[in-house]
Design a protein around this motif. Structure first.
Motif, short mmCIF file in Angstrom:
data_model
loop_
_atom_site.label_atom_id
_atom_site.label_comp_id
_atom_site.label_asym_id
_atom_site.label_seq_id
_atom_site.Cartn_x
_atom_site.Cartn_y
_atom_site.Cartn_z
N GLY A 63 0.81 -1.21 0.00
CA GLY A 63 0.00 0.00 0.00
C GLY A 63 0.84 1.26 0.00
O GLY A 63 0.51 2.26 -0.62
N LEU A 64 1.95 1.11 0.69
CA LEU A 64 2.87 2.23 0.84
C LEU A 64 3.30 2.83 -0.50
O LEU A 64 3.43 4.03 -0.65
CB LEU A 64 4.07 1.69 1.58
CG LEU A 64 5.19 2.59 1.90
CD1 LEU A 64 4.67 3.70 2.75
CD2 LEU A 64 6.23 1.81 2.66
N PHE A 65 3.53 1.94 -1.46
CA PHE A 65 3.99 2.46 -2.75
C PHE A 65 2.83 2.74 -3.68
O PHE A 65 3.01 3.34 -4.73
CB PHE A 65 4.97 1.48 -3.39
CG PHE A 65 6.27 1.43 -2.65
CD1 PHE A 65 7.19 2.44 -2.80
CD2 PHE A 65 6.53 0.40 -1.78
CE1 PHE A 65 8.37 2.42 -2.10
CE2 PHE A 65 7.72 0.38 -1.07
CZ PHE A 65 8.64 1.39 -1.23
N LEU A 66 1.64 2.27 -3.28
CA LEU A 66 0.48 2.58 -4.12
C LEU A 66 0.00 4.00 -3.86
O LEU A 66 -0.39 4.70 -4.78
CB LEU A 66 -0.66 1.59 -3.81
CG LEU A 66 -0.55 0.24 -4.48
CD1 LEU A 66 -1.62 -0.68 -3.95
CD2 LEU A 66 -0.69 0.38 -5.98
N ILE A 67 0.03 4.39 -2.60
CA ILE A 67 -0.55 5.69 -2.26
C ILE A 67 0.15 6.84 -2.97
O ILE A 67 -0.51 7.69 -3.56
CB ILE A 67 -0.57 5.89 -0.74
CG1 ILE A 67 -1.55 4.91 -0.12
CG2 ILE A 67 -0.95 7.30 -0.38
CD1 ILE A 67 -1.51 4.88 1.36
#
Lengths: 189, 620, 304, 460
Positions: free
Chosen positions: B141-145
């Motif tokens: 999620g960290l790199f999706l946001i």
């Protein structure tokens, strides 16, 4: 001999019947939009409150032209306000009526020679009832409302139809008074 | 299909999506659709198996360490189906959005990685596996946001999520120290009610709060959801946030509550008392509701607004689960379903708007309904459910939760719950009024057009389900009853069409049909009367003024200004708190640097002497 | 199948009855208020005239949502009214007169109206909606807390059963049994009905009648009908919850009339609050009173 | 093959290289590669040097522990050497001395001999850091390093006076048999602890690190932060697990120092805005963590922690320093968007960073989890809490860094990374990832790897 046979009414007849029923409601529930530009407006408070109580007639003030049935033009109209009056009138839902107050709306009254004021309201929009006087007293105002109701009952309050039919004429008068730019916003001129 | 195989499929298709995505951005995103649909269907099949009455539990393949086990329980399946469904629905949006992002292939990959993580978290009986996937989701999620172009949001997401997952980890280890195994059920059962249980409960609750974005761990949620890519926002709100709910179930339902107030107080008549822990969680949940509601009312960004609404709904879930009992549990679980569907649909609708307009700020939008009527209807249905109005799913869950609250006589909690419920009308209405309704602004008039079919499809399916959950909730409640039975509670009393609560019977189908009859009557009245004249939007009452600028006639900025004025000074406490906390850390770091990291070796020598002096204290 | 149809027909009958009842009583009340103001007042059926006049006019529309919202508003309210018990034993759908249905189903109507109003494109409408919703946020919470107390005491959320509970010998009406809560409920009811001093969201002179600014003709007529039925629902709620329900229809009408008239008389001597004053007002005294009442009743068991 | 060659050959080569100055760097690469290669042919066991038997003579110990340490240090050294041999030709000879010193440190079983190698390695390090072109920083390093080793020597002298032996194993058993309380040995041990603390970057003694690492270049950065840190970590571990008796006041002091190091290190890194500073403060915290894990007795996992850290810091400092050289400074602001055009490097950097933070799928996760698990099992609830809380802070600043490096729209910095560097970092990153997923061998070896046990008489 009366025929017992059921004869269906024609569509026009049905419409007419409905219209008459509608007229009954309309004249007993006249909602006003008060365009209080002139001094005649001062006659409205006594007409509304306990002295004359126009609510007896089913009349009452309304906030916007969309809701109102009758437009009260209370006195003189400058050219600037005329534009807005026309705009307001065109926003009202049909059937709609206009009551002109005081001599200013009839012939310009004491402002008849002013360059900024129109003299004859019904050149620009169709007025159903004029209440004469400068200013008219409250009884006259109330009387004017009752007259309007009678006109509706007799199907003579046809100003709004007239506005449709003779729109070119009205438009020409409006243009003549207001200039080629009939309506324009002061922010955008 | 077994769980680990599904996870492998998800991971493999993630990698596949990456490479396909390198070749063709859109194609990579299409892979996500296929894969997530496949996984959803497979999970659906799993439901058939479990309906046969087998809760299956097995070790995964040999080469994994021993502790890697998976288990399909009703509870896990409940969450897994819901979240994979949201993933599957949202994935339809990916092809339309992926081109806008900086790393499209990465996006597709991480999307599926998160999905794999979800499966791992819900379908295991092992805490270590759970934690592994929990963190796995965090970093995917960290790199999706930040693909939505905001690093700050991702950082606060990371900070709070990790704080939550580390709390979870700590709890896991406490249980491990007690039992010597990572078995989830064993661990929880062992510590339940003991002193360790208190810590475990507190830590798990912390984890749940962090994941749900509940007060006071709420700062990340609006940031992350407000700034993340549109599709990811829907996934977060509808899916990943539910991880917190899952942990909350573990903490609040599987662990015995702590702090017997009734025992110590007694005496007061006719009052039933809950346990202290239940009160605390419920109170925090209630504060979440109030806080989320108040903040949501203030937002200008539609996505942020919905994010705060997610927070507030998370509060409902917490309140319901903390109260426990048949009503609380089924209300909480049903609210999870209802909110997941509604918020996913709402976020997707907003996403569809932002796709054509490039903004989600309500002050920059208006009158989208004229170009995007279907999207509007989807949003409308979603918010009706969110506000808890029949005949949508949200009503059923709120009804259950209200009863639970009333039945326990929790007055102050009830204030918050009612406040949130009414407040939700306020905030969900704002995007409706400012974004979809109102004047059609010229800057979007030409660009805007209805979303393409494949974007409408998932939105319509979601809307259909929202209505369905409101009209025929018993199908879902049946399954929830199974979940509750597994958790050791008693399920709701369900008739063919009726739900029996503690103080009344509800027949959602009847409500829906009566509503339908009402609308029919109104429609007949409407159609019989004279046809209206169509006028333009600018032809409105302006007290006679001529206005040609749409913006001037569009009331969207500071919609609830008079109300906001009452509380705007006091609303930023949590944000300020964390800001200050961060500043303290920075200050501390700077101070240490200042004291120790000078270019003067004598300082070092000084500290050495101090230390030696300390050792020899008293000896000299 | 037939009995369901019959039930629905009964429901429509209830809604119609509510409309007729409320519209008549509203007309009478205009007379009452007129007398307070030393006027004569309109005919008692003036409200009917107004509504039918509106329906007879040719209106304008601002797009499909403008119409759809009106239909949804009226439909939702009719649907809600169909659940309303008239007496404590007569209602269309026996056993389903759950309090929450009224509170929330009524919101569909509100939402429809709000949607339609905003759809008109007039900012004054949106401001009106904003004020209406804010007012709702203000009055609803104290009211719900009082109702919570009642539901907790009676153990049921069915209106008719709450009514029956009060009719049992030994139990007094909740208006008397929970005096503080009763006062709160009256205040909340005034907010619900948009009576002064809480009529901020209509405010004709200020925001040109708020949500209704763009309506005329049939849409306005339908909204009037909706308004009448809404008032019917809200006042009936009060009657059932606080005034011991009704053993028969006459008693119901009498109680209904008394409540509505009393509210009108109270409201006719008030000015108008500003919107933030409304919120502050409701979150100050009524909420404190409601919580106090709930605490006394639930935890201490002091019910008169 | 005798392990002594690992010390002797580099030393000899160093002297030879002085004669062939032009080829010094080739010799360096060759020798360092040879020593990695030669490790495969080493026999485990104790080597007596100089004919005197332990505990009287110097012994070199080659057991599992030191073998792993040697592999790691030599491999890292080789990588650093091969990447920098062309750029820093001048330091070739010194590097060889450093290699000899480091190998000696890891091999020796004698406390005084340890001091000698510490000095050899230390002096080599001081010289290597002169390539930073920051004389004052190097000078500080020199002063502090010398103070540290003097303290170590002082402590050792005291111990020698008390127990009359210098052999580690013998010393340990003497202390155990002597019946002295912990209070007696606390003072010498504290001195030795401080001496090593300076090299190992524990907080109050490490002010040199800022001057050295924040101004480091491609050679010194990886060399000090990775190779030296690993070597010192291993040696410190050996001392902590075998020799030191940490109890009472000494324990309190050590615990305070360590907590302070971990917490303050992370806080300082959090407060930093320069990439190299972030990395160096993070390694301060990591070094303290290594000591903690050794102290708690989880040797195997401490080894993995060192390995993970050393590999990670190698990659991080290599990339950072390469970029710094080309960009002129190392502000995060300047570095923004660095990886947009250097995806491979970026991926390696990311993988390594995520491993340091301890996110799943990477080696760091496995290590961290097992350390925590072991701590819990042994009943320690405080350290895990501290580790977890500081991990959050650590995660935040690393993630902030990563996101800044990955996401920027335009105006991207232009940096070229050479092929070899890419190769090296990618291999390390892949290894970290592979062992993060395929955890079986790590798990097994870590569980088996305990520090050596004593044999009476000083042989190990």
């Amino acid at each position: 001999m009366l025929s017992t046979k059921f004869s269906p009414m024609s569509k026009e007849e049905v419409d007419r019947k409905w219209w008459e029923i509608g007229d009954f409601f309309r004249r007993n529930s006249l909602w006003m939009l008060m365009y209080c530009t002139g001094c005649c407006a001062i006659e409205l408070p006594p007409a509304m409150t306990s002295a004359y109580d126009m609510e007896r007639l089913g009349m009452g003030p309304m906030a916007t032209p969309r809701q109102a049935d009758v437009l009260l033009v209370t006195g003189y109209l400058s050219l600037k306000t005329l534009r807005r009056l026309i705009y307001t009138y065109e926003q009202m839902s049909e059937p709609k009526y206009i009551v002109g107050f005081g001599s200013c709306t009839i012939n310009g009254g004491i402002y008849h020679d002013s360059h900024a004021v129109i003299n004859q309201l019904n050149k620009y929009i169709p007025v159903d009832v004029f209440v004469a006087g400068c200013m008219p007293n409250t009884e006259a105002v109330m009387n004017g409302f009752v007259d309007l109701m009678d006109l509706i009952k007799n199907k003579k309050a046809n100003g709004w139809k007239d506005y449709h039919e003779r729109y070119e004429w009205y438009l020409a008068n409006q243009k003549a008074a207001l200039g080629e730019v009939r309506v324009h916003d002061e922010f955008h001129e | 299909m077994t769980v680990e195989l599904l996870i492998l499929v998800a991971l493999a298709s993630g990698i596949l999506a990456y490479f396909v995505g390198r070749l063709n951005k859109v194609l990579g995103a299409v892979v996500t659709i296929v894969a997530s649909m496949f996984i959803f269907i497979m999970i659906g099949y799993m439901m058939q198996d479990i309906n046969a009455g087998t809760t299956f539990n097995y070790n995964a393949v040999e080469y994994m360490p021993d502790f890697v086990t998976f288990m399909v329980t009703y509870l896990g399946l409940f969450f897994a189906i819901l979240v994979t469904f949201i993933f599957a629905m949202v994935s339809f949006f990916n092809p339309f959005f992926v081109e806008k992002y900086k790393y499209p292939a990465l996006y597709s990959m991480l999307y599926l990685f998160s999905l794999a993580g979800v499966l791992g978290v819900f379908l295991t009986d092992n805490f270590m596996v759970l934690f592994f996937f929990f963190e796995f989701i965090v970093w995917s999620g960290l790199f999706l946001i930040p693909l939505g172009k905001n690093n700050k949001a991702a950082i606060s997401y990371y900070a709070f999520s990790t704080a939550g997952s580390f709390a979870l980890l700590y709890a896991i280890f406490i249980m491990f120290a007690q039992t010597g195994s990572y078995n989830l059920h064993l661990g929880l059962a062992t510590v339940s009610g003991t002193t360790e249980g208190t810590y475990v409960l507190a830590l798990l609750a912390f984890a749940a709060f962090a994941k749900l974005g509940a007060f006071p761990l709420n700062v990340w949620l609006p940031r992350a959801l407000g700034k993340a890519p549109d599709a990811i926002t829907a996934v977060f709100s509808g899916g990943l946030e539910k991880l917190g709910a899952f942990v909350a179930v573990l903490a609040l339902v599987k662990l015995a509550p702590i702090g017997d107030i009734a025992g110590t107080l007694g005496g007061l008549t006719e009052a039933t008392f809950l346990f202290a822990s239940q009160y605390i969680v419920a109170t925090l949940g209630a504060m979440t509701i109030v806080f989320g509601t108040l903040m949501a009312i203030r937002q200008d960004d539609a996505k942020k607004l919905l994010a705060y609404s997610s927070m507030s709904n998370g509060g409902y879930i917490l309140v319901a689960l903390s109260l426990g009992g048949t009503l609380g549990l089924s209300g909480g679980l049903y609210h999870i379903v209802a909110h997941a569907l509604a918020s996913a649909a709402a976020f997707l609708a907003i996403g569809a708007v932002s796709r054509v307009t490039g903004t989600t700020k309500m002050s920059e939008l208006g009158g989208m309904i004229h170009k995007m009527p279907v999207t509007y209807m989807v949003y409308l249905i979603a918010i009706i459910s969110m506000a808890g109005i029949p005949p949508m799913g949200g009503f059923i869950s709120k009804w259950l939760i209200f009863q639970a609250v009333i039945d326990n006589g929790l007055i102050l909690i009830a204030v918050a719950v009612f406040f949130g419920s009414i407040g939700s009308f306020l905030y969900v209405f704002r995007p409706l009024a400012a974004l979809f309704l109102g004047q059609e602004l010229p800057q979007h008039r030409d660009k805007a057009k209805e979303a393409p079919f494949f974007m409408l499809l998932p939105m319509l399916i979601l809307s259909g389900l929202i209505v369905f959950t409101g009209v025929m909730p018993n199908i879902f409640l049946d399954f929830i009853n199974d979940v509750i039975a597994e958790l050791g509670g008693t399920g709701l009393l369900l008739g063919d069409y009726t739900i029996t609560g503690v103080n009344g019977v509800l027949q959602p189908t009847l409500i829906a049909s009566v509503f339908g009859v009402g609308v029919l009557i109104a429609f007949i009245i409407f159609i019989l009367l004279k046809k209206s004249k169509k006028v333009g939007l600018m032809d409105t009452y302006t007290a006679g003024n001529f206005i040609y600028t749409e913006e001037l006639m569009h009331y969207s900025l500071d919609f609830y200004a008079p109300l906001e004025r009452l509380y705007e000074k006091h609303i930023n406490i949590t944000k300020d708190f964390y800001k200050k906390l961060e500043n303290k850390v920075v200050d501390f770091g700077r101070m240490i640097k200042y004291f120790f990291f000078t270019n003067k070796p004598e300082i070092t020598v000084f500290w050495i002497i101090v230390l030696i002096g300390f050792l020899l204290w008293g000896e000299l | 199948m037939i009995d369901i149809l019959l039930m629905i027909l009964t429901g429509i009958g209830v809604a119609l009855f509510g409309f007729v009842l409320q519209t008549s009583i509203a007309g009478v009340n205009r007379k009452v208020v007129a007398r307070v103001q030393k006027r004569y007042g309109p005919k008692w059926y003036q409200e009917f005239l107004d509504i039918f006049k509106l329906l007879s006019k040719r209106s304008v529309t601002h797009g499909w949502i403008f119409d759809f919202g009106v239909i949804m508003a009226l439909g939702g309210i009719i649907g809600t009214a169909m659940f309303m018990p008239l007496t404590s034993s007569f209602m269309a759908f026996d056993g389903y007169d759950n309090f929450f249905i009224f509170v929330y189903l009524i919101a569909v109507g509100m939402l429809g109206m709000a949607m339609s109003a905003s759809g008109s494109g007039n900012p004054l409408a949106s401001i009106g909606v904003m004020r209406a919703l804010t007012t709702m946020l203000a009055y609803e919470v104290p009211f719900m807390i009082v109702v919570l107390t009642i539901i907790k005491i009676t153990g049921t959320s069915s209106l008719s059963e709450i009514g029956l509970f009060q009719q049992v010998a030994g139990n007094s009406w909740f208006f008397i049994a929970l005096p503080i809560g009763g006062i709160v409920a009256v205040m909340a009811l005034m907010g619900m009905l948009g009576k002064k001093p809480f009529e901020t969201y209509i405010a004709p002179a200020e925001i040109a009648s708020g949500p209704m600014v763009e309506y005329g003709g049939k849409q306005l007529g339908m909204l009037f009908i909706m308004h009448e039925i809404t008032v019917f629902i809200e006042v009936s709620l009060f009657v059932h919850l606080f005034l011991g329900g009704a053993e028969n229809i006459v008693l119901f009408i009498v109680k209904y009339f008394v409540v509505y008239t009393a509210l009108n008389i109270i409201s006719s001597v008030y000015g108008r609050f500003k919107i933030d004053q409304v919120v502050l007002f409701f979150y100050k005294w009524p909420l404190i009173m409601a919580i106090t009442q709930a605490f006394i009743a639930i935890y201490l068991g002091w019910v008169i | 093959m005798s392990a002594i060659l690992l010390i002797a050959v580099p030393l000899l080569a160093a002297f030879i290289s002085i004669l062939f100055k032009k080829y010094a760097h080739y010799i360096l690469v060759f020798v360092s590669f040879a020593s990695v290669f030669a490790l495969g042919y080493m026999d485990l066991g104790t080597i007596t040097v100089g004919g005197f038997n332990a505990p009287f003579g110097i012994v070199l110990i080659l057991d599992d522990y030191s073998l792993i340490a040697l592999y790691i240090v030599n491999t890292l050294f080789f990588l650093v050497a091969i990447l920098n041999c062309n750029e820093f030709k001048k330091v070739g000879s010194i590097m060889l001395v450093a290699l000899a010193g480091l190998n000696g440190l890891l091999l020796t079983g004698d406390l005084f001999n340890l001091f000698v190698f510490l000095e050899v390695a230390g002096i080599a390090a001081y010289l290597i850091t002169t390539t930073n072109k920051k004389p004052l920083a190097s000078f500080n390093y020199l002063i502090q390093g010398t103070v540290g080793s003097s303290l170590y020597l002082l402590g050792l002298i005291l111990l020698y006076a008390m127990f009359g032996t210098l052999n580690m194993a013998d010393m340990a058993s003497s202390i155990a048999n002597s019946g002295y309380g912990a209070g007696v040995t606390a003072f010498p041990f504290l001195l030795m602890f401080i001496g090593f603390g300076v090299e190992a970057k524990l907080l109050p003694f490490n002010s040199w690190t800022k001057g050295i690492l924040a101004n480091s270049n491609r050679l010194t950065g990886p060399m000090i932060a990775s190779v030296y840190a690993a070597a010192i970590g291993f040696v410190f571990g050996r001392l902590l697990t075998n020799v030191f008796v940490i109890e009472d006041t000494f324990l309190i002091i050590v615990t305070i120092i360590l907590i302070f190091s971990v917490v303050a290190g992370e806080a300082m890194a959090y407060a930093s805005t320069k990439v190299r500073e972030i990395l160096l403060y993070s390694s301060v915290a990591q070094a303290a963590l290594v000591v903690v894990v050794f102290m708690s007795g989880f040797t195997g996992w401490a080894v993995y922690l060192i390995i993970g850290n050393a590999a990670a810091k190698l990659v991080l400092f290599l990339i950072t320093n390469t970029a710094t050289k080309q960009l002129g400074n190392d502000d995060v602001e300047t570095f923004k968007g660095l990886f947009v055009n250097n995806k491979v490097i970026g991926l390696a950097f990311t993988a390594v960073t995520l491993s340091v933070i301890g996110l799943p799928m990477f080696l760091g996760f496995v290590t961290k989890m097992n350390i925590l698990e072991n701590m819990f099992v042994s009943g320690d609830y405080i350290w895990p809490a501290i580790i977890l809380i500081t991990s959050v802070v650590e995660g935040i600043y690393f993630i902030r860094l990563l996101l800044n490096l990955w996401y920027k729209e335009n105006d991207l910095p232009e940096v070229k990374f050479e092929f070899v560097l890419k190769y090296v970092v990618v291999i390390i990153a892949v290894l970290i990832m592979v062992f993060g997923v395929y955890t079986e061998p790590v798990q097994d070896s870590a569980d088996n790897l305990v520090a050596y046990s004593y044999i009476e008489g000083g042989n190990l």
